[in-house]
Design a protein around this motif. Structure first.
Motif, PDB file in Angstrom:
ATOM      1  N   LEU A 153      -6.376  -1.914  -3.137  1.00 26.68           N
ATOM      2  CA  LEU A 153      -5.576  -2.342  -4.282  1.00 26.68           C
ATOM      3  C   LEU A 153      -4.398  -3.188  -3.819  1.00 26.68           C
ATOM      4  O   LEU A 153      -4.053  -4.186  -4.465  1.00 26.68           O
ATOM      5  CB  LEU A 153      -5.079  -1.115  -5.061  1.00 26.68           C
ATOM      6  N   ALA A 154      -3.797  -2.808  -2.689  1.00 31.27           N
ATOM      7  CA  ALA A 154      -2.673  -3.580  -2.149  1.00 31.27           C
ATOM      8  C   ALA A 154      -3.121  -4.983  -1.759  1.00 31.27           C
ATOM      9  O   ALA A 154      -2.420  -5.969  -2.017  1.00 31.27           O
ATOM     10  CB  ALA A 154      -2.078  -2.855  -0.943  1.00 31.27           C
ATOM     11  N   GLU A 155      -4.291  -5.081  -1.139  1.00 29.20           N
ATOM     12  CA  GLU A 155      -4.799  -6.404  -0.751  1.00 29.20           C
ATOM     13  C   GLU A 155      -5.015  -7.279  -1.980  1.00 29.20           C
ATOM     14  O   GLU A 155      -4.678  -8.470  -1.965  1.00 29.20           O
ATOM     15  CB  GLU A 155      -6.112  -6.237   0.024  1.00 29.20           C
ATOM     16  N   ARG A 156      -5.556  -6.691  -3.038  1.00 26.98           N
ATOM     17  CA  ARG A 156      -5.771  -7.463  -4.275  1.00 26.98           C
ATOM     18  C   ARG A 156      -4.439  -7.938  -4.841  1.00 26.98           C
ATOM     19  O   ARG A 156      -4.286  -9.110  -5.220  1.00 26.98           O
ATOM     20  CB  ARG A 156      -6.513  -6.600  -5.298  1.00 26.98           C
ATOM     21  N   ARG A 157      -3.464  -7.032  -4.911  1.00 21.58           N
ATOM     22  CA  ARG A 157      -2.170  -7.403  -5.487  1.00 21.58           C
ATOM     23  C   ARG A 157      -1.475  -8.487  -4.675  1.00 21.58           C
ATOM     24  O   ARG A 157      -0.908  -9.434  -5.239  1.00 21.58           O
ATOM     25  CB  ARG A 157      -1.276  -6.163  -5.588  1.00 21.58           C
ATOM     26  N   VAL A 158      -1.501  -8.352  -3.352  1.00 18.02           N
ATOM     27  CA  VAL A 158      -0.851  -9.350  -2.505  1.00 18.02           C
ATOM     28  C   VAL A 158      -1.565 -10.693  -2.631  1.00 18.02           C
ATOM     29  O   VAL A 158      -0.924 -11.745  -2.765  1.00 18.02           O
ATOM     30  CB  VAL A 158      -0.820  -8.882  -1.043  1.00 18.02           C
ATOM     31  N   ALA A 187       0.829  -1.208   0.000  1.00 13.36           N
ATOM     32  CA  ALA A 187       0.000   0.000   0.000  1.00 13.36           C
ATOM     33  C   ALA A 187       0.862   1.256   0.000  1.00 13.36           C
ATOM     34  O   ALA A 187       0.576   2.226  -0.713  1.00 13.36           O
ATOM     35  CB  ALA A 187      -0.927  -0.004   1.218  1.00 13.36           C
ATOM     36  N   LYS A 188       1.938   1.235   0.780  1.00 12.68           N
ATOM     37  CA  LYS A 188       2.840   2.385   0.813  1.00 12.68           C
ATOM     38  C   LYS A 188       3.514   2.587  -0.541  1.00 12.68           C
ATOM     39  O   LYS A 188       3.681   3.720  -1.004  1.00 12.68           O
ATOM     40  CB  LYS A 188       3.892   2.193   1.902  1.00 12.68           C
ATOM     41  N   GLN A 189       3.899   1.489  -1.177  1.00 12.88           N
ATOM     42  CA  GLN A 189       4.540   1.588  -2.484  1.00 12.88           C
ATOM     43  C   GLN A 189       3.571   2.143  -3.528  1.00 12.88           C
ATOM     44  O   GLN A 189       3.951   2.986  -4.354  1.00 12.88           O
ATOM     45  CB  GLN A 189       5.047   0.213  -2.925  1.00 12.88           C
ATOM     46  N   ILE A 190       2.329   1.677  -3.499  1.00 14.25           N
ATOM     47  CA  ILE A 190       1.316   2.165  -4.441  1.00 14.25           C
ATOM     48  C   ILE A 190       1.085   3.662  -4.242  1.00 14.25           C
ATOM     49  O   ILE A 190       1.062   4.439  -5.204  1.00 14.25           O
ATOM     50  CB  ILE A 190      -0.002   1.397  -4.259  1.00 14.25           C
ATOM     51  N   ALA A 191       0.920   4.069  -2.981  1.00 17.81           N
ATOM     52  CA  ALA A 191       0.673   5.478  -2.685  1.00 17.81           C
ATOM     53  C   ALA A 191       1.844   6.343  -3.138  1.00 17.81           C
ATOM     54  O   ALA A 191       1.648   7.423  -3.714  1.00 17.81           O
ATOM     55  CB  ALA A 191       0.439   5.655  -1.178  1.00 17.81           C
ATOM     56  N   HIS A 192       3.048   5.859  -2.898  1.00 19.35           N
ATOM     57  CA  HIS A 192       4.253   6.617  -3.273  1.00 19.35           C
ATOM     58  C   HIS A 192       4.370   6.750  -4.791  1.00 19.35           C
ATOM     59  O   HIS A 192       4.661   7.824  -5.324  1.00 19.35           O
ATOM     60  CB  HIS A 192       5.482   5.915  -2.699  1.00 19.35           C
ATOM     61  N   GLN A 193       4.119   5.654  -5.489  1.00 20.99           N
ATOM     62  CA  GLN A 193       4.222   5.662  -6.947  1.00 20.99           C
ATOM     63  C   GLN A 193       3.182   6.598  -7.566  1.00 20.99           C
ATOM     64  O   GLN A 193       3.500   7.391  -8.469  1.00 20.99           O
ATOM     65  CB  GLN A 193       4.036   4.246  -7.486  1.00 20.99           C
ATOM     66  N   LEU A 194       1.944   6.506  -7.090  1.00 24.42           N
ATOM     67  CA  LEU A 194       0.883   7.351  -7.645  1.00 24.42           C
ATOM     68  C   LEU A 194       1.134   8.827  -7.338  1.00 24.42           C
ATOM     69  O   LEU A 194       0.826   9.692  -8.159  1.00 24.42           O
ATOM     70  CB  LEU A 194      -0.476   6.916  -7.084  1.00 24.42           C
ATOM     71  N   TRP A 195       1.707   9.115  -6.165  1.00 23.89           N
ATOM     72  CA  TRP A 195       2.016  10.500  -5.822  1.00 23.89           C
ATOM     73  C   TRP A 195       3.029  11.075  -6.804  1.00 23.89           C
ATOM     74  O   TRP A 195       2.902  12.214  -7.256  1.00 23.89           O
ATOM     75  CB  TRP A 195       2.549  10.588  -4.404  1.00 23.89           C
ATOM     76  N   HIS A 196       4.051  10.273  -7.155  1.00 28.04           N
ATOM     77  CA  HIS A 196       5.066  10.758  -8.098  1.00 28.04           C
ATOM     78  C   HIS A 196       4.480  10.927  -9.493  1.00 28.04           C
ATOM     79  O   HIS A 196       4.892  11.817 -10.242  1.00 28.04           O
ATOM     80  CB  HIS A 196       6.262   9.803  -8.125  1.00 28.04           C
ATOM     81  N   GLU A 197       3.516  10.071  -9.858  1.00 31.87           N
ATOM     82  CA  GLU A 197       2.866  10.233 -11.160  1.00 31.87           C
ATOM     83  C   GLU A 197       2.068  11.534 -11.205  1.00 31.87           C
ATOM     84  O   GLU A 197       1.976  12.174 -12.259  1.00 31.87           O
ATOM     85  CB  GLU A 197       1.948   9.038 -11.435  1.00 31.87           C
ATOM     86  N   GLU A 198       1.496  11.929 -10.076  1.00 31.14           N
ATOM     87  CA  GLU A 198       0.744  13.175 -10.006  1.00 31.14           C
ATOM     88  C   GLU A 198       1.654  14.388  -9.827  1.00 31.14           C
ATOM     89  O   GLU A 198       1.226  15.521 -10.032  1.00 31.14           O
ATOM     90  CB  GLU A 198      -0.256  13.106  -8.848  1.00 31.14           C
ATOM     91  N   ASN A 199       2.902  14.143  -9.422  1.00 34.53           N
ATOM     92  CA  ASN A 199       3.876  15.224  -9.215  1.00 34.53           C
ATOM     93  C   ASN A 199       5.161  14.904  -9.983  1.00 34.53           C
ATOM     94  O   ASN A 199       6.211  14.628  -9.392  1.00 34.53           O
ATOM     95  CB  ASN A 199       4.184  15.397  -7.726  1.00 34.53           C
TER      96      ASN A 199
END
Length: 443
Positions: free
Chosen positions: A345-350, A313-325
């Motif tokens: 989304l993290a639960e689904r991926r895991v 979840a932290k990785q997803i949030a970090h990646q999406l933040w960089h895509e927006e910035n």
């Protein structure tokens, strides 16, 4: 040695490990006895050094090694006996921090175990395989694009003004603070207006010029310009236009085909048709893969290791933040807290990751050396001239190897599942396929 369970909560496990002082001393003495025949010390013959003296000289170092070996051995034996597979590296800490030589060693080991993944019946999954044929209109469209890419430029009328897309032939001399700078001059330079190949603002100022015109073009180098001594500096380019040329698409004939390595136009059309259908097949596969993952996600439910979900979840949030910035290229920013959407989304991926890994393991799916080599070569092409260095980097970096191996393994597992599923083909148009692919990004 004693291993006692102190926590059993869902997938969380904690154990107390005790290594007695007697065990440690026995193992240290065994190591000293094994090494004694090869040890020399002043005043004693080789192999005849008294054990008390050896223990005084080497005991402390061997004690530390022995403690680590004993704890590692206890952990390995535990995982072998229980069959537990830790989701992440177990946390290990000494609980008797006031330990001194002669005391028992007490250690706490905590981890989250990987869950038992339920079996799935692939034959219960129904999938639709989209099929798109490359029709004549698609081939003609691709041919027209090739002809445009192979375009020539013909001189315009003598008094014609340059428009966007024209090629102008220019001489130019650039100056910063009135001084010419290295690399800022050229003669008979062909520049296509609108190509964006020059500094922002340069090409726009040449629109409307005619052959023989001169112009002082004023621009400012970008702050992130590659040459530091020019970055952010204002410059003036003295430009002389020597010719204005209009683009002329190449004729779609056998000569065009030969430019692209084909024997004739029919052969080129065949190559284009094969390439298009390969692209359609790849896109259709992504649509079917998403449908399969959705089906799998609905088929299974099992406990997930909280630490894995949190990290994802932290990785997803970090990646999406960089895509927006996109302007932020480093990680010097506030902590990005995952949202509820990121968590789901993290639960689904895991869940899907653990399921696919389990299916692949049971099916003995493996990534071959040849497949890995092909993957490395594909990545190496992104670093022209540095391919060898990239190969060496991958060979020495197990994390990079895993990043390259993971998608190959996943695709092979997907193929394995599809082979056992019920698959029907549906022929659709290129536009319908494009819509289906675009829908993937919206979900």
């Amino acid at each position: 040695m004693q291993v006692t369970e102190t926590l059993n909560d869902g997938l969380k496990r904690t154990y107390a490990i005790t290594v007695t002082a007697a065990e440690l001393e026995e193992k240290v003495n065994a190591k000293l006895a094994e090494a004694r025949p090869e040890i020399e010390m002043k005043g004693f013959r080789k192999g005849k050094v008294p054990m008390p003296l050896l223990k005084k000289q080497y005991g402390q170092r061997l004690l530390g090694e022995t403690m680590q070996e004993a704890i590692d051995g206890a952990m390995s034996e535990h995982f072998e006996q229980t069959g537990d597979r830790p989701a992440m590296q177990p946390q290990v800490k000494m609980t008797n921090e006031d330990w001194s030589e002669g005391d028992d060693v007490q250690v706490e080991m905590s981890y989250e175990k990987l869950p038992d993944v339920p079996e799935i019946d692939a034959s219960a999954i129904t999938l639709e395989k989209l099929v798109v044929k490359a029709d004549e209109s698609a081939v003609d469209e691709a041919l027209a694009q090739l002809a445009e890419n192979a375009q020539d430029f013909n001189d315009r009328a003598e008094d014609a003004a340059a428009v966007d897309g024209d090629q102008i032939v220019i001489d130019f001399l650039g100056k910063v603070d009135g001084e010419a700078f290295e690399g800022g001059a050229a003669e008979d330079y062909p520049l296509v207006l609108g190509s964006g190949s020059f500094i922002p603002g340069f090409e726009e100022q040449l629109l409307g010029l005619k052959a023989g015109d001169e112009k002082a073009v004023e621009v400012t180098f970008p702050e992130e310009y590659g040459a530091e001594h020019l970055a952010g500096k204002a410059a003036v380019f003295d430009v002389t236009v020597k010719a204005v040329k209009e683009p002329v698409a190449a004729a779609i004939d056998d000569e065009l085909a030969k430019k692209f390595g084909a024997e004739d136009l029919d052969a080129l059309k065949g190559q284009i048709r094969d390439r298009l259908e390969a692209e359609y097949t790849g896109a259709a596969r992504q649509v079917m893969k998403r449908a399969l993952l959705d089906a799998l996600d609905g088929l299974v439910s099992f406990d997930l290791p909280p630490a894995l979900v949190e990290a994802e979840a932290k990785q997803i949030a970090h990646q999406l933040w960089h895509e927006e910035n996109p302007d932020v290229h480093d990680h010097n920013h506030d902590t990005i807290e995952p949202s509820e959407e990121h968590q789901k989304l993290a639960e689904r991926r895991v869940r899907l990751g653990l399921l696919l890994a389990d299916i692949g393991q049971k099916a003995e799916v493996e990534v071959t050396d040849q497949e890995m080599t092909q993957a490395v070569m594909a990545q190496a092409r992104q670093y022209p001239g540095q391919e060898r260095a990239f190969f060496d980097f991958v060979r020495q970096n197990t994390q990079m190897q895993q990043q390259l191996r993971a998608p190959i393994f996943e695709d092979k597992v997907i193929d394995h599942i599809v082979a056992g599923a019920v698959v029907t083909e549906k022929e659709i148009t290129k536009d319908e396929l494009q819509a289906a692919v675009e829908a993937l990004d919206e979900e």
